[in-house]
Design an enzyme around this catalytic site. Structure first.
Site, PDB file in Angstrom:
ATOM      1  N   ASP A 170      -7.344 -56.088 -52.702  1.00 13.54           N
ATOM      2  CA  ASP A 170      -6.383 -56.697 -51.794  1.00 13.54           C
ATOM      3  C   ASP A 170      -6.303 -58.185 -52.097  1.00 13.54           C
ATOM      4  OD1 ASP A 170      -4.568 -56.062 -49.459  1.00 13.54           O
ATOM      5  OD2 ASP A 170      -5.551 -57.892 -48.779  1.00 13.54           O
TER       6      ASP A 170
HETATM    7  N1  LIG Z   1       2.678 -59.249 -61.345  1.00 13.59           N
HETATM    8  C1  LIG Z   1       2.188 -60.106 -60.418  1.00 13.59           C
HETATM    9  N2  LIG Z   1       1.791 -59.592 -59.209  1.00 13.59           N
HETATM   10  C2  LIG Z   1       1.313 -60.481 -58.310  1.00 13.59           C
HETATM   11  C3  LIG Z   1       1.211 -61.872 -58.548  1.00 13.59           C
HETATM   12  N3  LIG Z   1       0.696 -62.460 -57.425  1.00 13.59           N
HETATM   13  C4  LIG Z   1       0.475 -61.464 -56.524  1.00 13.59           C
HETATM   14  N4  LIG Z   1       0.831 -60.271 -57.069  1.00 13.59           N
HETATM   15  C5  LIG Z   1       0.779 -58.928 -56.456  1.00 13.59           C
HETATM   16  O1  LIG Z   1       0.975 -59.042 -55.049  1.00 13.59           O
HETATM   17  C6  LIG Z   1       0.418 -57.865 -54.459  1.00 13.59           C
HETATM   18  C7  LIG Z   1      -0.433 -58.283 -53.258  1.00 13.59           C
HETATM   19  O2  LIG Z   1      -0.366 -57.259 -52.303  1.00 13.59           O
HETATM   20  P1  LIG Z   1      -1.612 -56.263 -51.990  1.00 13.59           P
HETATM   21  O3  LIG Z   1      -1.463 -55.842 -50.587  1.00 13.59           O
HETATM   22  O4  LIG Z   1      -2.887 -56.893 -52.431  1.00 13.59           O
HETATM   23  O5  LIG Z   1      -1.426 -55.009 -52.955  1.00 13.59           O
HETATM   24  P2  LIG Z   1      -0.191 -53.987 -53.000  1.00 13.59           P
HETATM   25  O6  LIG Z   1       0.804 -54.495 -53.987  1.00 13.59           O
HETATM   26  O7  LIG Z   1       0.301 -53.704 -51.628  1.00 13.59           O
HETATM   27  O8  LIG Z   1      -0.823 -52.701 -53.651  1.00 13.59           O
HETATM   28  P3  LIG Z   1      -2.075 -51.817 -53.087  1.00 13.59           P
HETATM   29  O9  LIG Z   1      -3.225 -52.156 -54.008  1.00 13.59           O
HETATM   30  O10 LIG Z   1      -1.585 -50.402 -53.241  1.00 13.59           O
HETATM   31  O11 LIG Z   1      -2.308 -52.237 -51.674  1.00 13.59           O
HETATM   32  C8  LIG Z   1      -0.457 -57.184 -55.503  1.00 13.59           C
HETATM   33  O12 LIG Z   1       0.209 -56.052 -56.046  1.00 13.59           O
HETATM   34  C9  LIG Z   1      -0.599 -58.277 -56.560  1.00 13.59           C
HETATM   35  O13 LIG Z   1      -0.835 -57.717 -57.818  1.00 13.59           O
HETATM   36  C10 LIG Z   1       1.649 -62.364 -59.829  1.00 13.59           C
HETATM   37  O14 LIG Z   1       1.609 -63.569 -60.124  1.00 13.59           O
HETATM   38  N5  LIG Z   1       2.111 -61.441 -60.724  1.00 13.59           N
END
Ligand SMILES: Nc1nc2c(ncn2[C@@H]2O[C@H](COP(=O)(O)OP(=O)(O)OP(=O)(O)O)[C@@H](O)[C@H]2O)c(=O)[nH]1
Length: 199
Positions: free
Chosen positions: A76
């Site tokens: 997360d």
């Molecule tokens: N490609 C990319 N993704 C980013 C970047 N900064 C943040 N993220 C993405 O932002 C999202 C943060 O949300 P989370 O709640 O941690 O994860 P999620 O996308 O909901 O996916 P789950 O692991 O299924 O919960 C993650 O998928 C990170 O990989 C970036 O600079 N590049």
């Protein structure tokens, strides 16, 4: 005996980082109501790091409970701006508003990962990256969001550092992989130590 590795994540970049590292894994969506948990923890005054850690553990535990002795990775990432937690933008306007609030300031990305086995945590890590954003113009922010919305809508900061989002920053202090959302070096280190990966 080969240990099964599972990534409890729908995040494309997290899956891509493990694939690029030639880690054999299965991805399973954790289907955790993150917003409800985040709101509850915030109401209890939990710190951003503790929120990221708790959510990462919830995702890993949920999948691990039904996957035997597989090593299940939950992640997360939260964004803290002047002590306030920001979330993924729901609309283009939200993205523009969020980026306007962040410009010219430093914010922190906290990336947490927890690995569970047989339903219990066996490893955890959380890292912080300081992101110093340029004082970009309203015009650029609106153009940036319009050009990149389909991509940045899935990112907590409404930017992707490995794409045009890098132009938003003047300094980044911390590990690149933590910005993308996965403490990759630390996760690989544990999997290797545990003998789940060759080294
Ligand atoms: N490609 C990319 N993704 C980013 C970047 N900064 C943040 N993220 C993405 O932002 C999202 C943060 O949300 P989370 O709640 O941690 O994860 P999620 O996308 O909901 O996916 P789950 O692991 O299924 O919960 C993650 O998928 C990170 O990989 C970036 O600079 N590049």
């Amino acid at each position: 005996m080969t240990v099964r590795i599972i990534l409890a994540s729908t995040s494309q970049i997290r899956q891509s980082l493990l694939r690029s590292a030639c880690v054999p894994f299965d991805a399973i969506a954790p289907q955790v109501d993150e917003q409800a948990v985040k709101s509850a923890l915030l109401s209890e005054g939990a710190a951003p790091r503790d929120i990221a850690d708790a959510l990462a553990e919830m995702k890993a535990r949920k999948i691990s409970q039904r996957c035997g002795d597989a090593l299940v990775i939950g992640c997360d990432q939260v964004l803290a701006l002047e002590g306030r937690l920001l979330s993924k933008p729901a609309t283009m306007d939200d993205a523009a508003t969020q980026l306007t609030q962040m410009r010219g300031k430093a914010h922190h990305l906290i990336s947490a990962a927890v690995i569970c086995e047989n339903g219990a945590p066996v490893w955890r890590h959380a890292g912080v990256v300081k992101m110093q954003m340029r004082d970009v113009s309203d015009t650029y922010i609106n153009q940036y969001v319009a050009r990149n919305w389909t991509s940045i809508r899935h990112s907590v900061g409404a930017y992707k550092l490995e794409e045009e989002g890098v132009r938003l920053f003047e300094r980044i202090t911390g590990d690149h992989f933590h910005v993308l959302g996965l403490p990759l070096l630390e996760v690989l280190g544990f999997l290797t130590t545990r003998g789940a990966l060759e080294a």
